[in-house]
Write a protein that holds these residues in place. Structure first.
Motif, PDB file in Angstrom:
ATOM      1  N   VAL B 406       0.881  -1.167   0.000  1.00 20.66           N
ATOM      2  CA  VAL B 406       0.000   0.000   0.000  1.00 20.66           C
ATOM      3  C   VAL B 406       0.913   1.209   0.000  1.00 20.66           C
ATOM      4  O   VAL B 406       1.727   1.382   0.911  1.00 20.66           O
ATOM      5  CB  VAL B 406      -0.920   0.020   1.235  1.00 20.66           C
ATOM      6  CG1 VAL B 406      -1.692   1.337   1.307  1.00 20.66           C
ATOM      7  CG2 VAL B 406      -1.883  -1.153   1.200  1.00 20.66           C
ATOM      8  N   ILE B 407       0.818   2.019  -1.035  1.00 21.68           N
ATOM      9  CA  ILE B 407       1.733   3.147  -1.161  1.00 21.68           C
ATOM     10  C   ILE B 407       0.962   4.421  -1.447  1.00 21.68           C
ATOM     11  O   ILE B 407       0.048   4.432  -2.286  1.00 21.68           O
ATOM     12  CB  ILE B 407       2.817   2.876  -2.243  1.00 21.68           C
ATOM     13  CG1 ILE B 407       3.749   4.102  -2.408  1.00 21.68           C
ATOM     14  CG2 ILE B 407       2.217   2.478  -3.574  1.00 21.68           C
ATOM     15  CD1 ILE B 407       5.022   3.806  -3.179  1.00 21.68           C
ATOM     16  N   GLY B 408       1.290   5.459  -0.708  1.00 18.10           N
ATOM     17  CA  GLY B 408       0.647   6.751  -0.938  1.00 18.10           C
ATOM     18  C   GLY B 408      -0.857   6.679  -0.765  1.00 18.10           C
ATOM     19  O   GLY B 408      -1.599   7.337  -1.484  1.00 18.10           O
ATOM     20  N   ALA B 409      -1.284   5.890   0.186  1.00 14.23           N
ATOM     21  CA  ALA B 409      -2.725   5.770   0.434  1.00 14.23           C
ATOM     22  C   ALA B 409      -2.941   5.570   1.921  1.00 14.23           C
ATOM     23  O   ALA B 409      -2.098   4.994   2.604  1.00 14.23           O
ATOM     24  CB  ALA B 409      -3.315   4.588  -0.339  1.00 14.23           C
ATOM     25  N   LEU B 518      10.686  -9.463  -1.312  1.00 14.73           N
ATOM     26  CA  LEU B 518       9.378  -9.958  -0.883  1.00 14.73           C
ATOM     27  C   LEU B 518       8.358  -9.822  -1.995  1.00 14.73           C
ATOM     28  O   LEU B 518       7.626 -10.751  -2.316  1.00 14.73           O
ATOM     29  CB  LEU B 518       8.895  -9.150   0.329  1.00 14.73           C
ATOM     30  CG  LEU B 518       9.274  -9.647   1.708  1.00 14.73           C
ATOM     31  CD1 LEU B 518       8.812  -8.649   2.761  1.00 14.73           C
ATOM     32  CD2 LEU B 518       8.633 -11.008   1.968  1.00 14.73           C
ATOM     33  N   TYR B 519       8.331  -8.619  -2.584  1.00 11.71           N
ATOM     34  CA  TYR B 519       7.331  -8.354  -3.614  1.00 11.71           C
ATOM     35  C   TYR B 519       7.549  -9.260  -4.822  1.00 11.71           C
ATOM     36  O   TYR B 519       6.619  -9.876  -5.340  1.00 11.71           O
ATOM     37  CB  TYR B 519       7.399  -6.881  -4.051  1.00 11.71           C
ATOM     38  CG  TYR B 519       6.478  -6.577  -5.211  1.00 11.71           C
ATOM     39  CD1 TYR B 519       5.127  -6.344  -5.003  1.00 11.71           C
ATOM     40  CD2 TYR B 519       6.964  -6.560  -6.517  1.00 11.71           C
ATOM     41  CE1 TYR B 519       4.274  -6.100  -6.068  1.00 11.71           C
ATOM     42  CE2 TYR B 519       6.114  -6.326  -7.591  1.00 11.71           C
ATOM     43  CZ  TYR B 519       4.771  -6.094  -7.367  1.00 11.71           C
ATOM     44  OH  TYR B 519       3.919  -5.861  -8.414  1.00 11.71           O
ATOM     45  N   ALA B 520       8.815  -9.341  -5.255  1.00 15.87           N
ATOM     46  CA  ALA B 520       9.099 -10.059  -6.497  1.00 15.87           C
ATOM     47  C   ALA B 520       8.906 -11.562  -6.338  1.00 15.87           C
ATOM     48  O   ALA B 520       8.417 -12.237  -7.233  1.00 15.87           O
ATOM     49  CB  ALA B 520      10.527  -9.753  -6.947  1.00 15.87           C
ATOM     50  N   LYS B 521       9.289 -12.092  -5.194  1.00 20.68           N
ATOM     51  CA  LYS B 521       9.283 -13.547  -5.037  1.00 20.68           C
ATOM     52  C   LYS B 521       7.930 -14.117  -4.645  1.00 20.68           C
ATOM     53  O   LYS B 521       7.729 -15.318  -4.707  1.00 20.68           O
ATOM     54  CB  LYS B 521      10.300 -13.938  -3.965  1.00 20.68           C
ATOM     55  CG  LYS B 521      11.750 -13.791  -4.398  1.00 20.68           C
ATOM     56  CD  LYS B 521      12.614 -14.256  -3.233  1.00 20.68           C
ATOM     57  CE  LYS B 521      14.089 -14.142  -3.542  1.00 20.68           C
ATOM     58  NZ  LYS B 521      14.892 -14.437  -2.336  1.00 20.68           N
ATOM     59  N   SER B 522       7.027 -13.282  -4.185  1.00 21.25           N
ATOM     60  CA  SER B 522       5.795 -13.840  -3.634  1.00 21.25           C
ATOM     61  C   SER B 522       4.961 -14.501  -4.734  1.00 21.25           C
ATOM     62  O   SER B 522       5.068 -14.171  -5.906  1.00 21.25           O
ATOM     63  CB  SER B 522       5.003 -12.751  -2.921  1.00 21.25           C
ATOM     64  OG  SER B 522       3.842 -12.420  -3.634  1.00 21.25           O
ATOM     65  N   ARG B 523       4.151 -15.430  -4.294  1.00 14.19           N
ATOM     66  CA  ARG B 523       3.259 -16.134  -5.212  1.00 14.19           C
ATOM     67  C   ARG B 523       2.275 -15.154  -5.842  1.00 14.19           C
ATOM     68  O   ARG B 523       1.932 -15.258  -7.015  1.00 14.19           O
ATOM     69  CB  ARG B 523       2.504 -17.205  -4.411  1.00 14.19           C
ATOM     70  CG  ARG B 523       1.406 -17.931  -5.142  1.00 14.19           C
ATOM     71  CD  ARG B 523       0.677 -18.901  -4.198  1.00 14.19           C
ATOM     72  NE  ARG B 523       0.200 -18.255  -2.972  1.00 14.19           N
ATOM     73  CZ  ARG B 523      -0.878 -17.478  -2.902  1.00 14.19           C
ATOM     74  NH1 ARG B 523      -1.598 -17.240  -3.968  1.00 14.19           N
ATOM     75  NH2 ARG B 523      -1.231 -16.931  -1.750  1.00 14.19           N
ATOM     76  N   ALA B 524       1.815 -14.205  -5.042  1.00 16.24           N
ATOM     77  CA  ALA B 524       0.830 -13.242  -5.537  1.00 16.24           C
ATOM     78  C   ALA B 524       1.033 -11.930  -4.802  1.00 16.24           C
ATOM     79  O   ALA B 524       0.920 -11.879  -3.591  1.00 16.24           O
ATOM     80  CB  ALA B 524      -0.582 -13.768  -5.293  1.00 16.24           C
ATOM     81  N   SER B 525       1.384 -10.894  -5.553  1.00 21.55           N
ATOM     82  CA  SER B 525       1.590  -9.577  -4.948  1.00 21.55           C
ATOM     83  C   SER B 525       0.620  -8.576  -5.546  1.00 21.55           C
ATOM     84  O   SER B 525       0.359  -8.598  -6.739  1.00 21.55           O
ATOM     85  CB  SER B 525       3.020  -9.074  -5.205  1.00 21.55           C
ATOM     86  OG  SER B 525       3.950  -9.836  -4.500  1.00 21.55           O
ATOM     87  N   MET B 526       0.122  -7.732  -4.707  1.00 16.86           N
ATOM     88  CA  MET B 526      -0.779  -6.698  -5.171  1.00 16.86           C
ATOM     89  C   MET B 526      -0.271  -5.334  -4.725  1.00 16.86           C
ATOM     90  O   MET B 526       0.307  -5.227  -3.645  1.00 16.86           O
ATOM     91  CB  MET B 526      -2.170  -6.929  -4.575  1.00 16.86           C
ATOM     92  CG  MET B 526      -3.269  -6.931  -5.623  1.00 16.86           C
ATOM     93  SD  MET B 526      -4.831  -7.397  -4.922  1.00 16.86           S
ATOM     94  CE  MET B 526      -5.775  -5.963  -5.416  1.00 16.86           C
ATOM     95  N   ILE B 527      -0.461  -4.327  -5.569  1.00 12.40           N
ATOM     96  CA  ILE B 527      -0.113  -2.960  -5.188  1.00 12.40           C
ATOM     97  C   ILE B 527      -1.385  -2.129  -5.177  1.00 12.40           C
ATOM     98  O   ILE B 527      -2.142  -2.136  -6.156  1.00 12.40           O
ATOM     99  CB  ILE B 527       0.891  -2.320  -6.171  1.00 12.40           C
ATOM    100  CG1 ILE B 527       2.167  -3.159  -6.274  1.00 12.40           C
ATOM    101  CG2 ILE B 527       1.227  -0.891  -5.741  1.00 12.40           C
ATOM    102  CD1 ILE B 527       3.160  -2.637  -7.302  1.00 12.40           C
ATOM    103  N   LEU B 528      -1.627  -1.457  -4.077  1.00 11.39           N
ATOM    104  CA  LEU B 528      -2.727  -0.497  -4.022  1.00 11.39           C
ATOM    105  C   LEU B 528      -2.133   0.879  -3.776  1.00 11.39           C
ATOM    106  O   LEU B 528      -1.224   1.018  -2.965  1.00 11.39           O
ATOM    107  CB  LEU B 528      -3.702  -0.844  -2.895  1.00 11.39           C
ATOM    108  CG  LEU B 528      -4.449  -2.162  -3.047  1.00 11.39           C
ATOM    109  CD1 LEU B 528      -3.723  -3.267  -2.327  1.00 11.39           C
ATOM    110  CD2 LEU B 528      -5.869  -2.042  -2.530  1.00 11.39           C
ATOM    111  N   TRP B 529      -2.643   1.852  -4.509  1.00 11.05           N
ATOM    112  CA  TRP B 529      -2.116   3.184  -4.256  1.00 11.05           C
ATOM    113  C   TRP B 529      -3.212   4.224  -4.271  1.00 11.05           C
ATOM    114  O   TRP B 529      -4.332   3.977  -4.723  1.00 11.05           O
ATOM    115  CB  TRP B 529      -1.000   3.530  -5.231  1.00 11.05           C
ATOM    116  CG  TRP B 529      -1.371   3.848  -6.643  1.00 11.05           C
ATOM    117  CD1 TRP B 529      -1.643   5.078  -7.150  1.00 11.05           C
ATOM    118  CD2 TRP B 529      -1.455   2.935  -7.753  1.00 11.05           C
ATOM    119  NE1 TRP B 529      -1.877   4.996  -8.506  1.00 11.05           N
ATOM    120  CE2 TRP B 529      -1.771   3.697  -8.896  1.00 11.05           C
ATOM    121  CE3 TRP B 529      -1.285   1.547  -7.882  1.00 11.05           C
ATOM    122  CZ2 TRP B 529      -1.930   3.119 -10.157  1.00 11.05           C
ATOM    123  CZ3 TRP B 529      -1.447   0.973  -9.132  1.00 11.05           C
ATOM    124  CH2 TRP B 529      -1.775   1.757 -10.251  1.00 11.05           C
TER     125      TRP B 529
END
Lengths: 569, 941
Positions: B406-409, B518-529
């Motif tokens: 979660v970035i900038g939110a 962490l972000y790159a290796k994870s099975r499923a990563s989501m970004i919310l901004w």
């Protein structure tokens, strides 16, 4: 441009909130620094919350709201999560600010007078009444549930120092002497234990000279049962947990809180390594990664002793690959002697029993399969394996097998822990092991299993005392805590004491126990009992309570109605 | 594609469990408890602590049943049937326990009722439990300290439904169960009065409470509503479904309804912010500016005072004045002399018709709305990079993700119900990475919180990507098959080693490396901004970096994996989809594209040359064009640029300079202060229409209230104004007070020109309540997750666009040493026009506050609660100081909802060159103690 003036409307609505800070209680920087300095460096562990609360409570003799808020912030927990745990345990003195925002200072000293059934018959009430005036304003005198020293009733505890066979003078002298802690007395230390052949057995196990199957079979053949009260066959428990997927954990219950029970303390104070070896054998046989020992807070000297001996053990491990052993400190909650409540408490939560299934053998501590044992059960392991199942099983009386450690208190000449044959009768126990009744006392009634096990009349003093033998009488042996009452006592008073205890110790989770113990307490406070209503209440508590506390709580009331009807006339 | 998760598959395939229930052979589905089966089978079992949607607690023991072979009774809510189990719910023994539990609880309930629906009383009646025979407990005192919620613990049965709602569901963690035994008590924080606790008044506890121990402070639980109307929330983009309970043409209370985005959860605004529609200041009569009352920026004031600038008018006169003046301006100065601002608060149909009016009637593309001010840069970057401006996955997909950034939110404040899914995910093991200069309630839940220096987003994100490239953590196959332009990006990242960026961002290099891994290796990563990314002069670059991050790791196009710009307004997605954008027709078809133009000309039945081939002006550009004399007349529907535009003084001067300003709204907003004609319009609960949430979910808002006074439906107003531009839109069937049929007609027209919603018929929408687009046909369930096998770009590939560090337009200096960050507060929506007129919300946050770090306040010599003065090169405001440890040192945060201290008087109108979004998140200010402001009487601005 003129700077605009902000319109400030005071509309008199007190619920309109003008806040100078973010929502909620702000963390006081000084409180934060104080708490921080008490805690270990590095990441704080959620499961150690109760330990951290102890640190603060020990240092400040209370848990002030600002410290709780600070601890919550440091642990990244919600304030409510910290508060609900802190306020659950009786040994934490949680204090909020008064209307002026001030936290009242903690009392300089607290004296706890045990009002357990054994101490009550020995005069605790009078002691409790006399002490406040005698000790003065600086000393807080409060009643405490059974502190586990019933052989020396009545007992008062000056901060952490127990005064045995206390009278007001002795307590006052202890207070005056500033004697507030309790050091362990003479016991068999590591060196002595090893010199006496200790830890040889566990080495044999780990080094392959014995196999787990054989050890488990000994427990099964000896019919060793869980000695915390429930009596589950120990060998079977080992097999069940062993079959569960790793990692598996071991939790040892030394939260000996059943009023009248003190056998675990008795043995621990004398020969701690015998228990530790039993624990290590269990860990080996079942394949345990880590063991947690949960010791009731009241046993301060035992804590010092165990800390010392565990350190000694780690410094000179008798076997390679010692499992991780953590000693945890209870905080004043009888219900934590219930196996799943104890697990919750070890996890740093309120000691509320879990609903089963799933059973702790499958989903226990930290969600892992857990072997949970009472102290004494493990204490017996070495001796059983060394001496053989037949030796143990051959010890019974009246058709029963094995030995039982009876904690005997009340109106007998020589109270204490009596290792006696399973199946012995109360009369035999008193006469053969306790020197008979006290001068001027005649057997009137007895509690065969602490507060939970019911009350039996003298007329039933010749039935064998063991697991399964008392059920037909509406009683059970539990942890084998025998409290003997005489013609100077009344069953009705005992029942009131015991129900008050259950009301005080109910965790508050389920309706039948939380509300039931409170209502029962009111109902039996009257001279004429509403027996049909009490019977209905008793039924719902037995049938619908989550754990044994609520299920057994009506036993004393039912026994009074069943065996002592004349007292209700 | 909408892949079925492993857990779901397991559930589908699991065996049914046959058992006997009261003598009947029944089957339990996997995971079902006895009580759930009994409910399906129509067997009533008393229950209090159990309620659908919360984890079973098994504490009330009202649902005890007998199971053959067991020593004691079992709680039906917690016990799962085993094969062959024989369960009896109605034996004497079971009934005895059920009854006695109810009797025990009832014996402690007070005489006074706090709700009509006391479940203890209901079951007591059902089970014929007589008058309780037990003496009541000593009762605790009431706690009426909170404006929204009354606490009457004398009615509490310790069932912990409120606690589970607060902790397990909303994860607000305010409610605890404290003490022990009969003293067991529901507490807030450290047993503080609720009104002084950290309670955010989501009201989930009220919704959960079975006895009214926690109830709306208004006493609404005792009212008998006349009707219940299913609708959606009018505030943020989460799109929570709710039900309005109406009595005497007022909303008595609101309950959460199980929609895909909220599963019955609500936040304080949705649950308690409903009474603005009946506020005394509501516009109910058309207003025309009095002759001789001049217009100037300085005249913007509160609604009560501004009322004197206007006289009441009849509708015919108001419409004639509005339509006639605008028409005359167009005729005299040409099409470009007019502009329109629609609103992201209106329905899709209103947005669509509004842009159609501007494009066909006004004759230009000068139509925009507040999306320009929030996510324009995100949309620009997304369209450029992956061909679609919408989210790839719904918010609730965070519960399927392994890592969430979660970035900038600040979703706990701005998207509270979305935040609950994030917190739920964290509890279930998802690792949350919070990246923000400001702390927030999420920080406590974060695995890592990167509180980086404001304005250094690109440096930070490039450093993360640098690590991913350097350590070989990219997804080469995804890059090869699904993307283009990676080489240029990789080249550009060379200079952004985390070690080099650490001094710039203030984040240790090793932390950046860990997060990248962490972000790159994870099975499923989501970004919310959120707007912390978008509202910068480098907002588009910030978003480009996030897109590149997901493309290089292949973290997009799967459940729990993707990009989600959290949309702000309830219908900002829909308003943009519907064409309230100066460069696009509905469905993002470019106005400069001849093919698109000819499609719309045909659909709208006009000659192609009637459609302007040039992009129109954006929000801030319109203001500049007014002052340049190019734009002379405006139609503003439901927007409040006098508050929401950057450099508000400048915006107000522009609005005041218009020859004609027509404002259609429900309150006399700061913008309406400068109007020539004000059309009193419909509030959200007074109209029906479709609204599209942040998840691309099209939902239905339904009319619950009548229009007050002579207020009119917005759709009707648009069609009436259209007549002045020779557009006969009577066929839509809009009437002054009922536009339900018109909304349907407009929506059906929209389907024809918007392929994305082609499959969402109005009838289907009414039936299903919520349908996700893209949706191609009737049988299409809609795509929750998009970009699964291609991107909607010309070459079907996602495009990497490198970004470099561009500093903020205005950096702090000796004269203006602090950074101003603007945003929103939990209780107040946007410019505050609705929420500051909602009783509960206003009571919780009644006055303008600026948040500063306590140490900064100390350094400035300002005590928390004292008045302070903030000045920038553009303006100044005075408000109260609030100490807030979450605000970084050297920064001050002000929400833009305070009319008496409009933060946008301070902000910098510098624009992102691509998206034209202003830099709301960064400008230089000076803060000082306000002289003598405290306690001063109200005065004009």
């Amino acid at each position: 441009m003129n700077p605009p003036v902000i319109p400030i409307v005071d509309d008199g609505d007190s619920r309109r909130r003008k806040r100078a800070h973010s929502k909620g209680r702000q963390v006081d920087p000084q409180a934060l620094a104080e708490v921080r300095s008490l805690l270990p460096a590095g990441e704080l562990r959620r499961d150690l919350l109760v330990e951290y609360l102890h640190q603060i409570n020990d240092r400040y003799r209370q848990l002030a709201a600002p410290h709780l808020a600070a601890l919550a912030q440091l642990m990244k927990l919600a304030q409510a999560e910290v508060f609900e745990v802190a306020s659950f345990y009786h040994h934490f003195d949680v204090v909020r600010e008064d209307d002026a925002g001030q936290v009242a200072p903690a009392p300089a000293l607290t004296v706890r007078v045990c009002d357990g059934i054994a101490c009550e018959v020995a005069g605790a009430k009078a002691l409790l009444e006399r002490l406040p005036a005698l000790l003065g304003r600086g000393v807080r005198v409060i009643a405490a549930p059974c502190v586990g020293r019933c052989e020396a009733a009545p007992v008062a505890v000056v901060h952490q120092h127990p005064v045995r066979r206390a009278d007001a003078g002795a307590v006052a002298r202890t207070v005056a002497a500033g004697c507030t802690t309790h050091e362990p007395e003479a016991y068999i230390g590591l060196g002595e234990y090893v010199a006496g052949g200790g830890y040889r057995l566990v080495r044999d196990c780990i080094e392959g000279r014995r196999d787990a199957e054989g050890v488990i079979r000994v427990l099964e053949d000896a019919a060793l049962r869980g000695l915390g009260g429930a009596g589950f066959p120990a060998g079977r428990k080992w097999r069940i947990v062993r079959a569960e997927p790793a990692p598996r954990l071991l939790a040892v219950n030394i939260d000996e809180g059943e009023p009248g029970t003190f056998k675990d303390r008795w043995y621990l104070e004398r020969d701690p390594h015998r228990f530790i070896e039993g624990m290590l054998i269990a860990a080996w046989a079942v394949g345990i990664d880590a063991a947690y020992i949960y010791l009731r807070d009241e046993y301060h000297a035992c804590r010092t002793l165990l800390e010392r001996e565990l350190d000694a053990l780690r410094a000179a491990p008798p076997v390679a690959a010692l499992p991780e052993i953590e000693l945890r400190r209870g905080a004043g909650a009888y219900v934590c002697g219930e196996e799943s409540a104890m697990i919750e408490s070890i996890e740093g939560k309120r000691g509320m029993p879990r609903l089963r299934p799933p059973y702790v053998a499958q989903v226990g501590l930290f969600g892992r399969p857990t072997l949970e044992h009472n102290f004494e059960t493990l204490w017996w392991v070495r001796e059983l394996v060394e001496r053989g199942a037949a030796w143990f099983a051959g010890q019974g009386r009246h058709g029963r097998e094995g030995l039982r450690s009876f904690s005997v208190s009340g109106r007998v000449r020589q109270p204490g822990v009596k290792l006696a044959p399973a199946g012995i009768t109360l009369r035999e126990l008193v006469d053969e092991y306790c020197g008979g009744m006290l001068e001027g006392h005649r057997l009137y009634a007895y509690l065969p299993g602490g507060a939970s096990g019911g009350i039996l009349p003298a007329a039933l003093a010749d039935i064998p005392l063991d697991f399964d033998t008392l059920q037909p009488y509406g009683c059970f042996i539990g942890s084998a805590a025998i409290v003997v009452l005489s013609q100077h006592d009344r069953a009705i008073d005992a029942a009131r004491n015991l129900i008050r205890f259950f009301e005080h110790e109910s965790c508050g989770q389920c309706t039948p126990c939380r509300v039931g113990t409170a209502k029962a307490s009111r109902l039996i406070a009257t001279d004429r009992w509403n027996e049909p209503l009490l019977a209905e209440l008793s039924q719902v508590m037995r049938d619908a309570s989550i754990c044994g506390l609520g299920q057994a709580a009506p036993n004393p009331v039912d026994c009074v109605m069943k065996y002592f009807p004349e007292e209700l006339q | 594609m909408n892949a079925v998760t492993r857990a779901e598959r397991a559930r589908l395939q699991a065996h049914r469990v046959p058992f006997t229930l009261d003598g009947r052979e029944v089957e339990a589905r996997a995971g079902e408890s006895i009580i759930e089966v009994a409910r399906r089978e129509g067997v009533p079992i008393p229950h209090l602590c159990w309620t659908p949607g919360l984890d079973a607690a098994g504490n009330c023991r009202a649902c005890m049943v007998e199971i053959e072979g067991e020593r004691v009774l079992a709680p039906a809510c917690c016990r799962k049937p085993a094969p062959g189990m024989v369960v009896k719910t109605d034996t004497d023994r079971a009934r005895h326990s059920q009854r006695l539990v109810i009797e025990l609880l009832q014996s402690d309930l007070p005489e006074d009722a706090y709700t009509r629906d006391n479940e203890v009383d209901d079951w007591a009646r059902e089970l014929a439990v007589g008058k309780p025979r037990f003496e009541a407990r000593a009762q605790p005192a009431a706690d009426r300290s909170h404006p929204a919620i009354a606490v009457h613990l004398d009615a509490c049965i310790q069932c912990t439904r409120c606690l589970r709602a607060c902790r397990d569901e909303q994860n607000n963690d305010v409610i605890g169960l404290a003490f022990r035994g009969a003293a067991t008590q529901i507490v807030f924080d450290i047993a503080d009065p609720m009104g002084q606790s950290t309670c955010v008044a989501c009201g989930e506890c009220v919704q959960a409470c079975p006895t009214g121990a926690l109830a709306d402070a208004s006493g609404a639980a005792l009212l008998v509503p006349e009707k219940a109307v299913d609708s959606v929330c009018p505030y943020c983009g989460v799109g929570c479904q709710l039900t309005y309970h109406v009595k005497d043409d007022r909303i008595a209370y609101v309950t959460g309804r199980s929609g895909p985005a909220n599963e019955a959860r609500l936040c304080v605004k949705g649950r308690y912010g409903f009474d603005y529609a009946r506020h005394p200041q509501r516009l109910t009569v058309p207003l025309i500016r009095r002759d001789g009352v001049p217009k100037s920026a300085a005249m913007v004031t509160d609604a009560a005072q501004a009322r004197s600038y206007f006289r009441e008018a009849r509708w015919e006169e108001a419409l004639a004045r509005a339509g006639g003046s605008l028409r005359a301006l167009r005729d005299r100065h040409g099409a470009k002399a007019l502009a329109g601002f629609g609103s992201a608060k209106g329905s899709n149909e209103e947005a669509y018709l509004f842009q159609k009016l501007v494009r066909l009637g006004f004759g230009s593309n000068n139509v925009d709305h507040c999306t320009r001010l929030c996510h324009a840069s995100s949309v620009a970057a997304l369209l450029e990079g992956i061909g679609s401006g919408a989210v790839s996955n719904p918010v609730i997909d965070v519960t399927r993700a392994e890592v969430v950034i979660v970035i900038g939110a600040n979703p706990t404040v701005n998207h509270p119900v979305a935040a609950t899914w994030i917190k739920n995910a964290v509890r279930a093991g998802t690792k949350l990475i919070l990246i923000d200069p400001r702390g927030s309630d999420l920080a406590r839940h974060a695995h890592r919180f990167l509180q980086f220096a404001p304005d250094t987003d690109v440096a930070l994100l490039n450093a993360l990507m640098h690590v991913i490239v350097e350590e070989g953590l990219t997804d080469p196959r995804f890059i090869a098959e699904r993307t283009s332009g990676f080489d240029a990006l990789r080249e550009n990242l060379r200079g952004y080693a985390p070690e080099a960026m650490a001094p710039i961002t203030g984040i240790p290099a090793e932390t950046m490396r860990e997060v990248a891994r962490l972000y790159a290796k994870s099975r499923a990563s989501m970004i919310l901004w959120g707007m912390g990314i978008s509202q910068h002069v480098h907002g588009t670059d910030n978003a480009r970096c996030l897109i590149a991050l997901s493309l290089m790791t292949g973290q997009i196009g799967r459940p729990g994996t993707g990009l989600h710009p959290l949309r702000g307004q309830n219908n900002v997605q829909g308003a943009s989809d519907s064409g309230l954008i100066p460069m696009m027709y509905p469905d993002y078809q470019r106005v400069t594209d001849p093919a698109a133009r000819s499609r719309f000309a045909a659909a709208w039945g006009v000659a192609e040359h009637r459609l302007d081939p040039h992009a129109g002006l954006t929000v801030v550009e319109v203001m500049n064009a007014i002052l340049a004399g190019q734009v002379r007349g405006m139609y503003v529907l439901g927007e409040n640029p006098a508050m929401s535009d950057p450099d508000a003084n400048h915006a107000r001067e522009a609005l005041a300079a218009l020859d004609t300003l027509v404002v259609q709204d429900i309150f006399l907003t700061e913008t309406a202060c400068l109007a020539d004609v004000i059309l009193p319009a419909s509030a959200f609960p007074e109209k029906s229409g479709s609204f599209t949430n942040t998840d691309r979910l099209v939902q239905i808002g339904r009319r619950a209230l009548a229009l007050p006074g002579r207020a009119r439906q917005d759709l009707w107003c648009i069609t009436e104004l259209a007549r002045w531009f020779d557009l006969d839109w009577s066929a839509y069937g809009a009437t002054p007070t009922d536009c339900d049929a018109a909304a349907a007609a407009v929506f059906e027209e929209m389907r024809g020109v918007m392929p994305s919603i082609a499959g969402i018929g109005w009838q289907r929408l009414q039936r299903e309540g919520a349908v996700t687009y893209p949706c191609s046909g009737d049988g299409d369930p809609g795509q929750r997750v998009v970009f699964t096998d291609h991107f909607p770009t010309p070459d079907c590939r996602g495009r990497f666009v490198p970004a470099d560090i561009i500093p903020a337009d205005e950096r702090p200096d000796a004269e203006y040493p602090l950074v101003l960050i603007t945003g929103r507060q939990l209780e107040h929506w946007h410019t505050g026009s609705m929420t500051r007129r909602a009783g509960v919300l206003d009571a919780i946050e009644p006055e303008a506050v600026a948040m500063l770090h306590p140490l900064d306040l100390e350094a400035l010599g300002i005590r928390p609660g004292e008045a302070l003065h903030i000045a920038s090169r553009r303006g100044e405001v005075t408000l109260y100081a609030r100490a807030d440890e979450a605000t970084p040192r050297g920064a001050v945060f002000v929400a833009f909802c305070w009319y008496e201290a409009a933060a946008n008087k301070l902000t910098n109108p510098a624009l992102d060159p691509v998206a034209k979004i202003p830099e709301f998140k960064y400008c230089a200010v000076r803060v000082s103690k306000a002289a003598g402001a405290e306690g001063a009487p109200a005065s004009s601005v």
